[in-house]
Design an enzyme around this catalytic site. Structure first.
Site, PDB file in Angstrom:
ATOM      1  N   GLY A 193       0.834  -1.197   0.000  1.00  0.00           N
ATOM      2  CA  GLY A 193       0.000   0.000   0.000  1.00  0.00           C
ATOM      3  C   GLY A 193       0.865   1.241   0.000  1.00  0.00           C
ATOM      4  N   GLU A 237       5.225  -6.453   1.374  1.00  0.00           N
ATOM      5  CA  GLU A 237       5.039  -6.949  -0.001  1.00  0.00           C
ATOM      6  C   GLU A 237       4.856  -5.802  -0.973  1.00  0.00           C
ATOM      7  OE1 GLU A 237       1.247  -8.663   0.564  1.00  0.00           O
ATOM      8  OE2 GLU A 237       1.993 -10.432   1.558  1.00  0.00           O
ATOM      9  N   PRO A 238       5.827  -4.953  -1.150  1.00  0.00           N
ATOM     10  CA  PRO A 238       5.638  -3.829  -2.073  1.00  0.00           C
ATOM     11  C   PRO A 238       5.663  -4.279  -3.527  1.00  0.00           C
ATOM     12  CG  PRO A 238       7.896  -3.890  -1.308  1.00  0.00           C
ATOM     13  CD  PRO A 238       7.175  -5.000  -0.572  1.00  0.00           C
ATOM     14  N   GLY A 239       4.774  -3.703  -4.312  1.00  0.00           N
ATOM     15  CA  GLY A 239       4.813  -3.916  -5.756  1.00  0.00           C
ATOM     16  C   GLY A 239       5.215  -2.597  -6.386  1.00  0.00           C
ATOM     17  N   ARG A 295      -4.217   1.706 -16.359  1.00  0.00           N
ATOM     18  CA  ARG A 295      -4.434   2.442 -15.109  1.00  0.00           C
ATOM     19  C   ARG A 295      -5.222   3.741 -15.261  1.00  0.00           C
ATOM     20  NH1 ARG A 295      -1.175   4.301 -12.113  1.00  0.00           N
ATOM     21  NH2 ARG A 295      -1.876   3.552 -10.110  1.00  0.00           N
ATOM     22  N   TYR A 335      -8.339   3.256 -13.001  1.00  0.00           N
ATOM     23  CA  TYR A 335      -8.205   3.874 -11.669  1.00  0.00           C
ATOM     24  C   TYR A 335      -8.199   5.402 -11.722  1.00  0.00           C
ATOM     25  CZ  TYR A 335      -6.425  -0.757 -10.281  1.00  0.00           C
ATOM     26  OH  TYR A 335      -6.259  -2.092 -10.039  1.00  0.00           O
ATOM     27  N   CYS A 380     -10.295   1.362 -30.171  1.00  0.00           N
ATOM     28  CA  CYS A 380     -11.670   1.772 -30.461  1.00  0.00           C
ATOM     29  C   CYS A 380     -12.516   1.654 -29.212  1.00  0.00           C
ATOM     30  CB  CYS A 380     -12.227   0.961 -31.616  1.00  0.00           C
ATOM     31  SG  CYS A 380     -11.361   1.371 -33.126  1.00  0.00           S
ATOM     32  N   GLU A 381     -12.310   2.604 -28.376  1.00  0.00           N
ATOM     33  CA  GLU A 381     -12.883   2.649 -27.028  1.00  0.00           C
ATOM     34  C   GLU A 381     -12.382   3.994 -26.515  1.00  0.00           C
ATOM     35  OE1 GLU A 381     -14.940   1.319 -23.995  1.00  0.00           O
ATOM     36  OE2 GLU A 381     -14.390  -0.283 -25.382  1.00  0.00           O
ATOM     37  N   TYR A 399       1.897  -2.462 -12.873  1.00  0.00           N
ATOM     38  CA  TYR A 399       0.562  -2.666 -13.445  1.00  0.00           C
ATOM     39  C   TYR A 399       0.435  -2.049 -14.835  1.00  0.00           C
ATOM     40  CZ  TYR A 399       0.201  -3.722  -8.543  1.00  0.00           C
ATOM     41  OH  TYR A 399       0.469  -4.230  -7.300  1.00  0.00           O
TER      42      TYR A 399
HETATM   43  C1  LIG Z   1      -1.136  -6.286  -5.040  1.00  0.00           C
HETATM   44  C2  LIG Z   1      -0.644  -6.747  -3.764  1.00  0.00           C
HETATM   45  C3  LIG Z   1       0.482  -6.142  -3.185  1.00  0.00           C
HETATM   46  C4  LIG Z   1       1.229  -4.984  -3.813  1.00  0.00           C
HETATM   47  O1  LIG Z   1       0.532  -3.788  -3.789  1.00  0.00           O
HETATM   48  P1  LIG Z   1       1.268  -2.448  -4.285  1.00  0.00           P
HETATM   49  O2  LIG Z   1       0.257  -1.398  -4.114  1.00  0.00           O
HETATM   50  O3  LIG Z   1       1.651  -2.638  -5.711  1.00  0.00           O
HETATM   51  O4  LIG Z   1       2.466  -2.252  -3.455  1.00  0.00           O
HETATM   52  C5  LIG Z   1       0.936  -6.679  -1.999  1.00  0.00           C
HETATM   53  N1  LIG Z   1       0.318  -7.722  -1.396  1.00  0.00           N
HETATM   54  C6  LIG Z   1      -0.774  -8.316  -1.929  1.00  0.00           C
HETATM   55  C7  LIG Z   1      -1.386  -9.471  -1.229  1.00  0.00           C
HETATM   56  C8  LIG Z   1      -1.288  -7.848  -3.114  1.00  0.00           C
HETATM   57  O5  LIG Z   1      -2.367  -8.433  -3.623  1.00  0.00           O
END
Ligand SMILES: *Cc1c(COP(=O)(O)O)cnc(C)c1O
Length: 410
Positions: A227, A268-270, A307, A311, A337-338, A365
């Protein structure tokens, strides 16, 4: 991306030339930016046994996963296929955790049998896990703390109506199953969703999770999910990782003392690791002036970067082909085409046909949500590592589009 000698470069690699060489659209990833973000997180939690489990779904290219592994970062995967890609990238099962939601038990069992750390997010699967493994395999429980994180309902996963996690209000039911099957609960998990604006929300979720932890005597770690918000434009609030680190360290150390043991703290950063590292380079196909607006139509769209439409996400853009022109305001739109607006009211240096537009913060993403809508091939991906550009995924072709089709005889 920076300007050197009147050219936009990443690690010295000229982006306009790169776009000409590999064609557009192309995703470009700056490996050094990913490394910087990892270092930032580690610095913020120095002195704590903090583990990073990169949320692979943000950007799943095997070369990115390899880079993560080389940096000593573990993985969070959400599907059997992500898990298979992780193994392909050289990850050991012990470095991976599986955090699926609403998958069938067979998939959880498959992952558990690979000895991957399992996180369970609903009561029926917890019961099946107990029936199958009893105390023989550890598992982690994903809680829903019922706090609202971020402003956007689609990316907030902790609120009361969210499908994610087991409600903290169902703790008695969890404990009953744990007792009945002698489950070995070695971790607790929350992920309240993307775009948490401040440390407060994090700490609130953390407090709720730590509050239930005393019911589970075998814990090895607490996973606070992600998050982490990144700034998508100048002045955007971003998660202050240093502040979060300082405050959470205090709370967590106090908790460990009470608990009687030092636990690991997982994240768990993405987005935080890969968003800013990614840039999508697109070609300006047409400048279309209407009585109301000047559109720049580019050779990409919601099929490659969902995105903005999904979003309302804002992505900064730069015309990297024209460094000195006058600026003007454009609507940058895709060729799908959207209605697929990539950005309204985008101030760019005057755009001409054939200019290359760089769309920033496209690492997370972006490709991983890309589709073949309008039968467009998905873009190529290039990683810039140690000053060298590496093609890490070729552009798709018609052959790829037809590969899974079985034409009927007519
Ligand atoms: C998507 C997800 C994340 C990563 O979220 P970010 O906003 O990209 O950091 C971490 N943990 C879980 C379980 C997720 O589904």
């Amino acid at each position: 991306m920076e300007i050197i000698d009147q050219r936009y470069v990443i690690q010295g690699v000229d982006l306009v030339s790169l776009a000409r060489e590999h064609g557009t659209p192309v995703f470009v990833y700056d490996a050094s930016k990913i490394e910087d973000q990892i270092k930032k997180m580690r610095a913020a939690f120095e002195g704590q046994s903090m583990r990073i489990k990169y949320a692979a779904k943000a950007l799943t290219n095997v070369s990115i996963l390899k880079l993560m592994r080389a940096m000593g970062v573990g993985l969070d995967v959400v599907s059997k296929q992500e898990l298979q890609l992780a193994l392909e990238a050289g990850y050991k099962p012990s470095e991976i955790q599986f955090t699926p939601n609403c998958v069938e038990f067979e998939e959880i069992k498959w992952a558990a049998d690979q000895n991957v750390q399992i996180t369970i997010d609903n009561l029926p699967m917890l019961e099946k896990f107990g029936q199958t493994y009893g105390s023989n395999k550890p598992c982690c429980i994903r809680f829903n703390p019922h706090i609202m994180a971020g402003g956007h309902l689609k990316i907030s996963t902790g609120h009361i109506d969210s499908k994610f996690g087991i409600s903290v209000l169902q703790l008695p039911e969890i404990l009953e199953l744990v007792n009945q099957y002698q489950l070995n609960i070695n971790g607790l998990h929350i992920h309240t969703g993307s775009d948490i604006l401040d440390t407060e929300v994090f700490l609130k979720g953390a407090g709720i999770l730590l509050g239930v932890a005393e019911n589970f005597p075998n814990l090895d770690y607490i996973d606070f999910g992600s998050g982490f918000k990144v700034a998508y434009q100048e002045g955007d609030p971003a998660t202050d990782i240093v502040d979060l680190g300082q405050q959470l360290k205090v709370v967590f150390s106090k908790f460990c003392k009470q608990y009687g043991r030092d636990l690991e703290l997982w994240f768990e950063p993405g987005k935080f690791l890969v968003s800013e590292a990614g840039t999508l380079l697109v070609n300006a196909n047409v400048i279309k002036t209407t009585p109301a607006t000047v559109f720049v139509g580019v050779d990409s769209g919601m099929n490659h970067l969902l995105r903005p439409m999904m979003y309302d996400a804002h992505h900064e853009m730069t015309n990297i082909s024209n460094l000195n022109g006058n600026t003007r305001v454009y609507a940058v739109v895709g060729y799908i085409c959207e209605t697929d607006t990539l950005g309204w009211n985008v101030t760019l240096n005057q755009v001409s046909e054939g200019d290359i537009i760089a769309i920033k913060n496209a690492g997370a993403y972006g490709f991983s949500m890309a589709s073949n809508y309008n039968s467009r091939p998905r873009p190529a991906e290039v990683m810039i590592l140690n000053g060298q550009a590496h093609l890490i995924r070729r552009r798709e072709t018609l052959v790829d589009l037809l590969a899974t089709q079985i034409p009927i005889d007519l």
